[in-house]
Design a protein around this motif. Structure first.
Motif, PDB file in Angstrom:
ATOM      1  N   ILE A 490     -25.165  -0.964  32.974  1.00  8.88           N
ATOM      2  CA  ILE A 490     -25.627  -0.273  31.781  1.00  8.88           C
ATOM      3  C   ILE A 490     -24.754  -0.670  30.604  1.00  8.88           C
ATOM      4  N   VAL A 491     -25.400  -1.087  29.538  1.00  7.82           N
ATOM      5  CA  VAL A 491     -24.711  -1.341  28.273  1.00  7.82           C
ATOM      6  C   VAL A 491     -25.015  -0.160  27.358  1.00  7.82           C
ATOM      7  N   PHE A 492     -23.977   0.580  26.965  1.00  3.64           N
ATOM      8  CA  PHE A 492     -24.116   1.672  26.005  1.00  3.64           C
ATOM      9  C   PHE A 492     -23.757   1.134  24.627  1.00  3.64           C
ATOM     10  N   GLN A 493     -24.704   1.200  23.683  1.00  2.00           N
ATOM     11  CA  GLN A 493     -24.501   0.678  22.334  1.00  2.00           C
ATOM     12  C   GLN A 493     -24.583   1.812  21.322  1.00  2.00           C
ATOM     13  N   ASP A 494     -23.480   2.080  20.614  1.00  2.00           N
ATOM     14  CA  ASP A 494     -23.482   3.092  19.559  1.00  2.00           C
ATOM     15  C   ASP A 494     -24.313   2.587  18.380  1.00  2.00           C
ATOM     16  N   THR A 495     -24.838   3.528  17.613  1.00  2.00           N
ATOM     17  CA  THR A 495     -25.575   3.150  16.407  1.00  2.00           C
ATOM     18  C   THR A 495     -24.949   3.807  15.183  1.00  2.00           C
ATOM     19  N   THR A 517     -15.290  -3.090  26.743  1.00  2.00           N
ATOM     20  CA  THR A 517     -15.712  -2.330  25.566  1.00  2.00           C
ATOM     21  C   THR A 517     -15.420  -3.186  24.343  1.00  2.00           C
ATOM     22  N   GLY A 518     -16.076  -2.854  23.236  1.00  2.00           N
ATOM     23  CA  GLY A 518     -15.827  -3.612  22.024  1.00  2.00           C
ATOM     24  C   GLY A 518     -16.484  -2.952  20.827  1.00  2.00           C
ATOM     25  N   PHE A 519     -16.294  -3.557  19.678  1.00  2.00           N
ATOM     26  CA  PHE A 519     -16.854  -3.037  18.431  1.00  2.00           C
ATOM     27  C   PHE A 519     -17.981  -3.942  17.943  1.00  2.00           C
ATOM     28  N   ASP A 527     -19.917 -11.658  24.770  1.00  2.00           N
ATOM     29  CA  ASP A 527     -19.079 -10.577  25.291  1.00  2.00           C
ATOM     30  C   ASP A 527     -18.932 -10.576  26.810  1.00  2.00           C
ATOM     31  N   GLU A 528     -19.827 -11.266  27.528  1.00  2.00           N
ATOM     32  CA  GLU A 528     -19.654 -11.323  28.984  1.00  2.00           C
ATOM     33  C   GLU A 528     -18.362 -12.043  29.366  1.00  2.00           C
ATOM     34  N   ALA A 529     -17.888 -12.908  28.499  1.00  8.65           N
ATOM     35  CA  ALA A 529     -16.625 -13.607  28.763  1.00  8.65           C
ATOM     36  C   ALA A 529     -15.446 -12.644  28.758  1.00  8.65           C
ATOM     37  N   LYS A 530     -15.625 -11.457  28.163  1.00  4.04           N
ATOM     38  CA  LYS A 530     -14.552 -10.463  28.103  1.00  4.04           C
ATOM     39  C   LYS A 530     -14.531  -9.548  29.324  1.00  4.04           C
ATOM     40  N   PHE A 531     -15.517  -9.668  30.220  1.00  7.29           N
ATOM     41  CA  PHE A 531     -15.599  -8.762  31.361  1.00  7.29           C
ATOM     42  C   PHE A 531     -14.336  -8.862  32.217  1.00  7.29           C
ATOM     43  N   ASN A 532     -13.787  -7.711  32.562  1.00  4.39           N
ATOM     44  CA  ASN A 532     -12.658  -7.650  33.492  1.00  4.39           C
ATOM     45  C   ASN A 532     -13.228  -7.523  34.896  1.00  4.39           C
ATOM     46  N   MET A 533     -13.218  -8.610  35.633  1.00  3.90           N
ATOM     47  CA  MET A 533     -13.749  -8.629  36.999  1.00  3.90           C
ATOM     48  C   MET A 533     -12.634  -8.567  38.034  1.00  3.90           C
ATOM     49  N   VAL A 534     -11.408  -8.300  37.579  1.00  6.48           N
ATOM     50  CA  VAL A 534     -10.259  -8.255  38.496  1.00  6.48           C
ATOM     51  C   VAL A 534      -9.848  -6.816  38.785  1.00  6.48           C
ATOM     52  N   ASP A 535      -9.461  -6.073  37.744  1.00  6.42           N
ATOM     53  CA  ASP A 535      -8.961  -4.712  37.954  1.00  6.42           C
ATOM     54  C   ASP A 535      -9.548  -3.729  36.930  1.00  6.42           C
ATOM     55  N   PRO A 536     -10.866  -3.724  36.744  1.00  7.70           N
ATOM     56  CA  PRO A 536     -11.445  -2.779  35.780  1.00  7.70           C
ATOM     57  C   PRO A 536     -11.220  -1.342  36.237  1.00  7.70           C
ATOM     58  N   VAL A 552     -20.796  -0.839  31.832  1.00  5.74           N
ATOM     59  CA  VAL A 552     -20.376  -0.258  33.102  1.00  5.74           C
ATOM     60  C   VAL A 552     -21.268  -0.790  34.216  1.00  5.74           C
ATOM     61  N   ARG A 553     -20.730  -0.763  35.436  1.00  6.61           N
ATOM     62  CA  ARG A 553     -21.486  -1.282  36.579  1.00  6.61           C
ATOM     63  C   ARG A 553     -21.186  -0.459  37.824  1.00  6.61           C
ATOM     64  N   PHE A 554     -22.212  -0.225  38.644  1.00 10.97           N
ATOM     65  CA  PHE A 554     -22.030   0.512  39.903  1.00 10.97           C
ATOM     66  C   PHE A 554     -23.137   0.134  40.875  1.00 10.97           C
ATOM     67  N   LYS A 555     -22.912   0.443  42.136  1.00  5.83           N
ATOM     68  CA  LYS A 555     -23.936   0.243  43.165  1.00  5.83           C
ATOM     69  C   LYS A 555     -24.654   1.561  43.391  1.00  5.83           C
ATOM     70  N   ALA A 556     -25.980   1.527  43.376  1.00  2.00           N
ATOM     71  CA  ALA A 556     -26.788   2.746  43.497  1.00  2.00           C
ATOM     72  C   ALA A 556     -26.884   3.157  44.961  1.00  2.00           C
ATOM     73  N   ASP A 557     -25.822   3.805  45.453  1.00  2.00           N
ATOM     74  CA  ASP A 557     -25.751   4.197  46.862  1.00  2.00           C
ATOM     75  C   ASP A 557     -25.875   5.708  47.052  1.00  2.00           C
ATOM     76  N   ASN A 558     -26.308   6.431  45.996  1.00  6.70           N
ATOM     77  CA  ASN A 558     -26.398   7.886  46.061  1.00  6.70           C
ATOM     78  C   ASN A 558     -27.784   8.317  45.589  1.00  6.70           C
ATOM     79  N   PRO A 559     -28.690   8.586  46.529  1.00  9.35           N
ATOM     80  CA  PRO A 559     -30.064   8.905  46.139  1.00  9.35           C
ATOM     81  C   PRO A 559     -30.168  10.271  45.468  1.00  9.35           C
ATOM     82  N   GLY A 560     -31.176  10.415  44.607  1.00  5.02           N
ATOM     83  CA  GLY A 560     -31.395  11.689  43.926  1.00  5.02           C
ATOM     84  C   GLY A 560     -31.714  11.473  42.456  1.00  5.02           C
ATOM     85  N   VAL A 561     -31.626  12.546  41.691  1.00  2.00           N
ATOM     86  CA  VAL A 561     -31.813  12.495  40.245  1.00  2.00           C
ATOM     87  C   VAL A 561     -30.487  12.825  39.588  1.00  2.00           C
TER      88      VAL A 561
END
Length: 604
Positions: A490-495, A517-519, A527-536, A552-561
């Motif tokens: 999910i990319v959250f973009q402020d307006t 994160t960024g401005f 901006d993908e070059a800025k991703f911390n794939m080591v210790d986020p 942000v990124r996660f695995k959808a392993d929890n069913p429900g709403v």
């Protein structure tokens, strides 16, 4: 003794030894679960009378306590909490940051996972804390009741297991909140009638008290007693309704060791930033000259031109057997203009003893200090970030204004009604059945599954001159469907609509890795070059920078709403939310458990 007898005895001895070893091995598997306990609490939601700022108020509490009771458990324990509603309002309770695996029925947001507990009724929340430890908190998730209905939820390591840092001598909760002279429910009701933003709070609180600088508060200022040379753990929680907060401690360094009940790579800091919903654990060694030192909290106001609570709450970090001195006369706060490390001391003395030392505090609009702190949080070591991404959502987060005829119900800016949205959808809750019930029982007509995965219109999101045609969102109960096991990004973009502001975004049912994160406007090629794939860092609530973005990124392993929303309640009330419908998996333990028999039903 014959050889046959000897052989028989040897066989029997070997059998006993095998049985003993089997028993030891069996115990090694049984003991950890056997050490887990079931802990029962009764939470009676009821009215109580308290005095703050020289004024007596009736507020809604749990068990007559403000802040509410602290829950302490060990990881793996099961909590059984019977909530009895003796107040005049509907109520639900949310256990902020608990993953509630397959058990959304215990999550608590009103009309999302349950109907509210009506006055005179009860509901029992039952859930297990397996796999989580650290500082979380609980709060009402119905209207604005969480202003006074909240408390700490502390999950210690399993019995016999240590912290990943030297064991502190003592642990102290530091619960931050806001206080209104009026009933908070009347504050939000007025806003909903007029369409204007709700009134700001009258003061910030630390452990339920404003502290030395506010009227009628000096004698009740919260005291944190320490012993010279000892290292203590401060568990900082932000229960404020609408304010991100800077926290600072005079004369001492704070070492951050956890955030949102996830251990972090330790780092030292003078200032901690906590958004509403977030928690931060810091170690503090009492290595200063024995005395009294202020712990302060004040608002980080990221939006330009938007009113905010400009008070400063205080608690006192007080050494045992510190040299005493005569009390100073009570007086107004002389300010925080002293240089870092050499702050001024002024204001009320706070009970007895020498006047405490004041810390350096950032300016209310110090986005640089907020950014430096947030970017310093990392996981303790390398992590396996889920991937590749199979479902991606790019969503704007921000304000909106609904057009309406001038009059008493249109008192927002320029005769409008204040609103908020994600991808131009202002979220509306149902009122006849919860979203989880509708999903579980296949009840049609309660929600749609057409939340847009991308903004319906692409524009310069962070511009200060966004065309007025883009200011008005549409109302809807639109959810986004996620396949079980999907890797969701999910990319959250402020307006910049109305005003850019930092938004603390909370995802129920999940912890997620904050990759970057960024401005400005998010650009994947850049901006993908800025991703911390080591210790986020792993969080449950992330501050989307003012005029910026967060991935942000996660695995959808929890069913429900699961609700996704800004934890500034004025924004949530305005519609800054959506919900994920995570499908059941194929295995038996990959589906939502059946609802409990006492699940509240919605009234007509």
């Amino acid at each position: 003794m014959g050889r046959a007898v000897q052989a028989t005895m040897a066989t029997r001895g070997f059998t006993r030894l095998c049985s003993l070893l089997s028993g030891v091995l069996l115990l090694s598997f049984i003991v950890p679960s056997a050490l887990a306990e079931e802990r029962f609490y009764e939470f009676v939601v009821k009215e109580a009378t308290v005095k703050r700022l020289c004024q007596t108020n009736k507020i809604i509490t749990v068990n007559g306590q403000f802040p509410g009771p602290t829950i302490e458990v060990n990881s793996g324990d099961t909590l059984v909490i019977r909530a009895v509603n003796m107040a005049q309002y509907n109520v639900t309770l949310h256990w902020h940051g608990l993953r509630q695996l397959r058990n959304g029925w215990a999550d608590g947001p009103e009309f999302v996972t349950q109907c509210p507990i009506r006055p005179g009724s009860s509901y029992t929340y039952r859930y297990t804390t397996e796999g989580q430890e650290g500082t979380l908190w609980w709060h009402a998730h119905s209207s604005w009741l969480r202003a006074t209905v909240h408390g700490a939820l502390i999950i210690h390591p399993k019995k016999g297991l240590p912290y990943p840092f030297p064991k502190p001598a003592k642990e102290f909760p530091v619960l931050l909140a806001e206080w209104w002279r009026r009933d908070p429910i009347s504050v939000i009701r007025q806003s909903m009638i007029t369409g204007a933003p709700p009134n700001i709070s009258d003061t910030i609180l630390i452990n339920g008290q404003p502290g030395d600088f506010l009227p009628c508060s000096s004698q009740e200022t919260s005291i944190i007693p320490v012993v010279a040379g000892e290292t203590n753990l401060l568990r900082i929680m932000n229960a404020a309704m609408n304010s991100e907060l800077f926290v600072s401690l005079a004369g001492h360094k704070m070492t951050v060791v956890a955030a949102d009940a996830q251990y972090t790579k330790p780092f030292q800091t003078n200032v901690v930033l906590v958004g509403p919903g977030q928690t931060t654990d810091v170690l503090v060694t009492a290595n200063a000259a024995p005395g009294r030192y202020y712990l302060t909290a004040r608002v980080y106001a990221s939006a330009q031109g938007v009113p905010f609570d400009n008070t400063t709450a205080t608690a006192i970090f007080q050494y045992k057997n510190a040299p005493g001195c005569a009390e100073t006369s009570t007086g107004a706060n002389a300010g925080f203009s002293g240089p870092q490390g050499r702050p001024r001391s002024s204001g009320h003395p706070g009970r007895t003893g020498p006047p405490p030392m004041l810390p350096y505090m950032p300016a209310n609009n110090d986005t640089n200090a907020a950014t430096i702190f947030s970017n310093s949080i990392r996981s303790p070591g390398p992590v396996k970030v889920p991937g590749p991404v199979t479902q991606e959502v790019f969503t704007t987060v921000g304000f909106g204004l609904f057009n309406c005829r001038p009059g008493p119900f249109c008192q927002g800016p320029n005769n409008t009604r204040f609103g908020a949205s994600m991808n131009n959808v202002s979220f509306q809750l149902p009122n006849t059945v919860s979203l989880l019930q509708a999903h579980y029982h296949h009840i049609p007509g309660v929600f749609t599954e057409d939340f847009p995965a991308f903004p319906p219109v692409i524009f310069d999101f962070t511009s200060q001159n966004i065309p007025r045609a883009l200011w008005q969102p549409v109302k809807g109960t639109r959810l986004y469907r996620v396949k079980f096991g999907a890797v969701v990004q999910i990319v959250f973009q402020d307006t910049g609509i109305f005003a850019a502001e930092e938004h603390p975004m909370h995802i129920h049912g999940y912890h997620f890795y904050v990759l970057a994160t960024g401005f400005g406007n998010y650009n994947p090629r850049r901006d993908e070059a800025k991703f911390n794939m080591v210790d986020p860092p792993s969080r449950n609530t992330i501050g989307v920078p003012v005029g910026g973005w967060a991935v942000v990124r996660f695995k959808a392993d929890n069913p429900g709403v699961w609700l996704v929303h800004c934890h500034i309640d004025a924004h949530l009330t305005g519609g800054l939310a959506m919900a994920l419908v995570v499908e059941d998996g194929k295995a038996e333990l990959e589906s939502t458990v059946p609802p409990p028999l006492d699940l509240p039903i919605c009234g007509l």
